[in-house]
Design a protein around this motif. Structure first.
Motif, short mmCIF file in Angstrom:
data_model
loop_
_atom_site.label_atom_id
_atom_site.label_comp_id
_atom_site.label_asym_id
_atom_site.label_seq_id
_atom_site.Cartn_x
_atom_site.Cartn_y
_atom_site.Cartn_z
N ILE A 1 0.94 -1.28 -0.05
CA ILE A 1 -0.01 -0.08 -0.12
C ILE A 1 0.81 1.29 0.20
O ILE A 1 1.51 1.45 0.91
N GLY A 2 1.13 1.91 -1.16
CA GLY A 2 1.72 3.25 -1.17
C GLY A 2 1.27 3.99 -2.28
O GLY A 2 0.07 4.26 -2.47
N THR A 3 2.22 4.23 -2.97
CA THR A 3 1.94 5.48 -4.39
C THR A 3 0.90 4.93 -5.05
O THR A 3 0.08 5.68 -5.59
N GLY A 4 0.82 3.49 -5.52
CA GLY A 4 0.07 3.13 -6.43
C GLY A 4 -1.36 3.31 -6.15
O GLY A 4 -2.44 3.46 -6.89
N LEU A 5 -1.74 3.25 -4.82
CA LEU A 5 -3.01 3.48 -4.17
C LEU A 5 -3.47 4.75 -4.14
O LEU A 5 -4.53 5.28 -4.58
N PHE A 6 -2.73 5.36 -3.39
CA PHE A 6 -2.86 6.84 -2.73
C PHE A 6 -2.77 7.71 -4.00
O PHE A 6 -3.39 8.92 -3.83
N LEU A 7 -1.93 7.51 -4.81
CA LEU A 7 -1.55 8.79 -5.86
C LEU A 7 -2.19 8.06 -7.40
O LEU A 7 -3.03 8.82 -8.04
N LYS A 8 -1.72 7.01 -7.98
CA LYS A 8 -2.04 6.62 -9.18
C LYS A 8 -3.44 6.05 -9.38
O LYS A 8 -3.98 5.81 -10.51
N SER A 9 -4.20 5.63 -8.44
CA SER A 9 -5.55 5.33 -8.51
C SER A 9 -6.41 6.41 -9.30
O SER A 9 -7.18 5.83 -9.88
N SER B 1 6.93 4.19 3.84
CA SER B 1 7.20 2.43 3.97
C SER B 1 7.56 2.00 2.93
O SER B 1 8.43 0.89 2.95
N ALA B 2 7.18 2.34 1.69
CA ALA B 2 7.39 1.50 0.36
C ALA B 2 8.83 1.86 0.15
O ALA B 2 9.58 1.05 -0.41
N ALA B 3 9.40 3.06 0.16
CA ALA B 3 10.76 3.56 0.09
C ALA B 3 11.52 2.65 0.98
O ALA B 3 12.80 2.09 0.52
N ASN B 4 11.35 2.59 2.10
CA ASN B 4 11.96 1.70 3.39
C ASN B 4 12.19 0.37 2.72
O ASN B 4 13.26 -0.09 2.62
N SER B 5 10.94 -0.38 2.41
CA SER B 5 11.03 -1.64 1.71
C SER B 5 11.74 -1.69 0.47
O SER B 5 12.64 -2.84 0.17
N SER B 6 11.81 -0.62 -0.24
CA SER B 6 12.82 -0.59 -1.43
C SER B 6 14.29 -0.68 -1.11
O SER B 6 14.81 -1.64 -1.96
N ILE B 7 14.72 -0.09 -0.27
CA ILE B 7 16.27 -0.44 0.16
C ILE B 7 16.47 -1.67 0.65
O ILE B 7 17.40 -2.42 0.43
N TYR B 8 15.35 -2.38 1.33
CA TYR B 8 15.57 -3.75 1.82
C TYR B 8 15.70 -4.80 0.86
O TYR B 8 16.54 -5.43 0.83
N ALA B 9 14.69 -4.60 -0.22
CA ALA B 9 14.47 -5.55 -1.13
C ALA B 9 15.77 -5.50 -2.35
O ALA B 9 16.44 -6.51 -2.63
N CYS B 10 15.98 -4.24 -2.48
CA CYS B 10 17.16 -3.95 -3.45
C CYS B 10 18.49 -4.55 -2.97
O CYS B 10 19.25 -5.15 -3.48
N SER B 11 18.92 -4.11 -1.71
CA SER B 11 20.10 -4.44 -0.94
C SER B 11 20.15 -6.19 -0.98
O SER B 11 21.46 -6.91 -1.20
N ARG B 12 19.04 -6.77 -0.59
CA ARG B 12 18.99 -8.22 -0.24
C ARG B 12 19.15 -8.81 -1.72
O ARG B 12 19.81 -10.26 -1.83
#
Length: 518
Positions: free
Chosen positions: A32-40, A307-318
């Motif tokens: 739940i992030g930009t895709g719902l709150f903005l792009k919808s 939250s989405a940006a936080n997950s991005s760093i996590y997933a990208c680094s892993r």
């Protein structure tokens, strides 16, 4: 304590500190992030209320199958790198190379996109005429990088509470919007205002699918976190069970309610302003006379994209770490520090994210921005294509996984978790993803728009990179498709045995306790 499985490769160095509650929240609200709150709002404006809902449902069906399939594989073989490792292990190392680095690129692009969105929400309170958005870019990047460098449970705890706020806000919006519709007697009149419930017909739905996929992107993150779950055989199945239905309620109900209150013509008007702070959630509540709506929703939107940006760093680094550990990248990027954090990788993600952010702002000219080609939209379209390819690779990998189980005589009853839709869901997901990719760059052409080079490259350049990486690695490493009989499923079988042994030990302990009491 749960016994650790025997992994196919050396210990990746990460720590299993993500608890079940962390994984559950990440799976439920991590998307739940930009895709719902903005792009919808853009999706409804271009496809109509029911057209948008149809696009979200189609994307939801695809991601449902993906999560179930990935959960089946991740519980049997919980390793860092998730589906990239499965693609290399079950099909061909070249597919693991191409899919892994494209997944890394997906999250690398997502990071600056979410940072841009965060600055857009902040501009609601502090206009860009007073403070440059670059100030917020640097502050957000620094804060989130620091959080990811502390410890994996620090990331999990931060994501847990941000996800909790997002869930609370969505539930509040659904309840409030329902009350507004009932109180003010909103009906289905908005569907006939501005072109109807289905704008642009099937082409409108097809063109909206990429944005819908972007909204659901990240759901597969639960598979990535399996490598750092403290009890993957139990935590992963628990986190994915019911996840889709909760997300479906949040997304589908929200889109449906917005479509009942705001006509598509109005949403098209605000989406055309090209502002990141033009959330349809804000206008839905403000349209009903709630003066505090802009501040509330902008705050929640800021939380969501953080939250989405936080997950991005996590997933990208892993993902980068796992690729390099498997020999598909520089060796120095395969290491972790003493706390099990891919320290260098996380810093590199932040630096490259800043480079991407700067580059997209430079590449988009004033004329292109005026035509609706903002740096944010440019990134969203590229990310959406990456997401659809990721889902396709997961579906293909699961089909191969099931074929290997059958070839080696391993029954489904030996699995810890079994996907309820099986390979049929995989095939359906593949079809939906290919339709989405086809319309991603051609929908406007079907509607009579002139060919635009930037639109074409934005939609299809990502697809060209995949075969280049795949065949390039096959040529370099001389990799070959792995025969079904030689697919390594030992880890999963061993984990299943460990879990059953653990259950037997617990049962025996309870029998002894009961015997002593008796």
């Amino acid at each position: 304590m749960e016994k650790e499985p025997i992994l196919h490769h050396d210990d990746p160095g990460t720590k299993r500190k993500l608890e079940s509650r962390h994984l559950t929240m990440i799976a439920i609200a991590g998307t739940i992030g930009t895709g719902l709150f903005l792009k919808s709002g853009d999706v409804i404006a271009h496809a109509g209320a029911i057209g948008a809902l149809t696009a979200y449902i189609m994307a939801g069906i695809s991601v449902f199958s993906v999560v179930m399939s990935l959960g089946e594989m991740a519980t049997m073989i919980p390793i860092s790198g998730s589906f990239n490792e499965y693609a290399a292990r079950f099909i061909d190392p070249a597919l693991g190379f191409a899919g892994g680095w494209m997944y890394w690129l997906q999250w690398l692009l997502t990071f600056p996109a979410e940072i841009q969105a965060a600055a857009g929400f902040i501009s609601h309170w502090i206009p860009t005429s007073r403070v440059s958005p670059w100030i917020w870019f640097f502050l957000m990047m620094g804060l989130l990088t620091f959080i990811n460098l502390i410890a994996v449970n620090g990331f999990g705890e931060f994501e847990y509470w941000l996800s909790f706020i997002k869930i609370f806000a969505i539930v509040f919006f659904i309840i409030t919007a329902t009350v507004i519709i009932t109180r003010d007697h909103y009906g289905f009149s908005t569907w006939s205002d501005g072109g109807g419930a289905f704008l642009n017909g099937p082409v409108g739905i097809g063109g909206a699918l990429v944005s819908a996929a972007f909204a659901f992107g990240g759901t597969e993150l639960v598979g990535i976190t399996a490598g750092e779950a403290n009890n993957p055989g139990v935590a992963v199945p628990k986190s994915i069970k019911g996840t889709f239905w909760r997300i479906a309620i949040f997304y589908f109900l929200s889109i449906f309610l917005i479509g009942l209150i705001l006509p598509a013509s109005y949403l098209h008007e605000i989406s055309g302003e090209n502002g990141l702070n033009k959330s349809p959630f804000v206008f839905t509540l403000a349209h009903a006379g709630m003066a505090f709506a802009p501040d509330l929703i902008n705050f929640v939107g800021l939380v969501a994209v953080t939250s989405a940006a936080n997950s991005s760093i996590y997933a990208c680094s892993r993902t980068m770490m796992a690729q390099c550990q498997a020999g598909r990248g520089p060796k120095f990027l395969s290491k972790t520090n003493s706390r099990g954090i891919p320290f260098i990788q996380a810093i590199l993600v932040s630096i490259l994210g800043l480079v991407v952010l700067t580059t997209t702002f430079i590449k988009v000219s004033d004329a292109e921005a005026a035509a609706g080609h903002s740096p944010f939209d440019l990134l969203v379209n590229c990310i959406g294509a990456c997401i659809l390819m990721t889902w396709t690779i997961i579906a293909v990998t699961h089909i191969r996984f099931r074929a290997a189980l059958k070839e080696q005589g391993i029954p489904l009853s030996d699995l810890i978790y079994v996907s309820p839709v099986g390979v049929y869901g995989d095939y359906l997901s593949i079809v939906i993803n290919l339709i989405s990719l086809f319309f991603s760059g051609s929908a406007d052409l079907f509607l009579g728009a002139q060919f635009n080079t930037l639109d074409f490259l934005d939609a299809y350049l990502i697809l060209i990179i995949y075969p280049v990486l795949f065949f390039g690695y096959k040529w370099y490493a001389k990799s070959a498709i792995i025969p079904l009989a030689k697919v390594d499923l030992v880890t999963g079988v061993q984990l299943k045995k460990n879990l059953e042994a653990e259950r037997q030990e617990k049962q025996e302990l309870w029998r002894k306790i009961v015997g002593i009491i008796a």
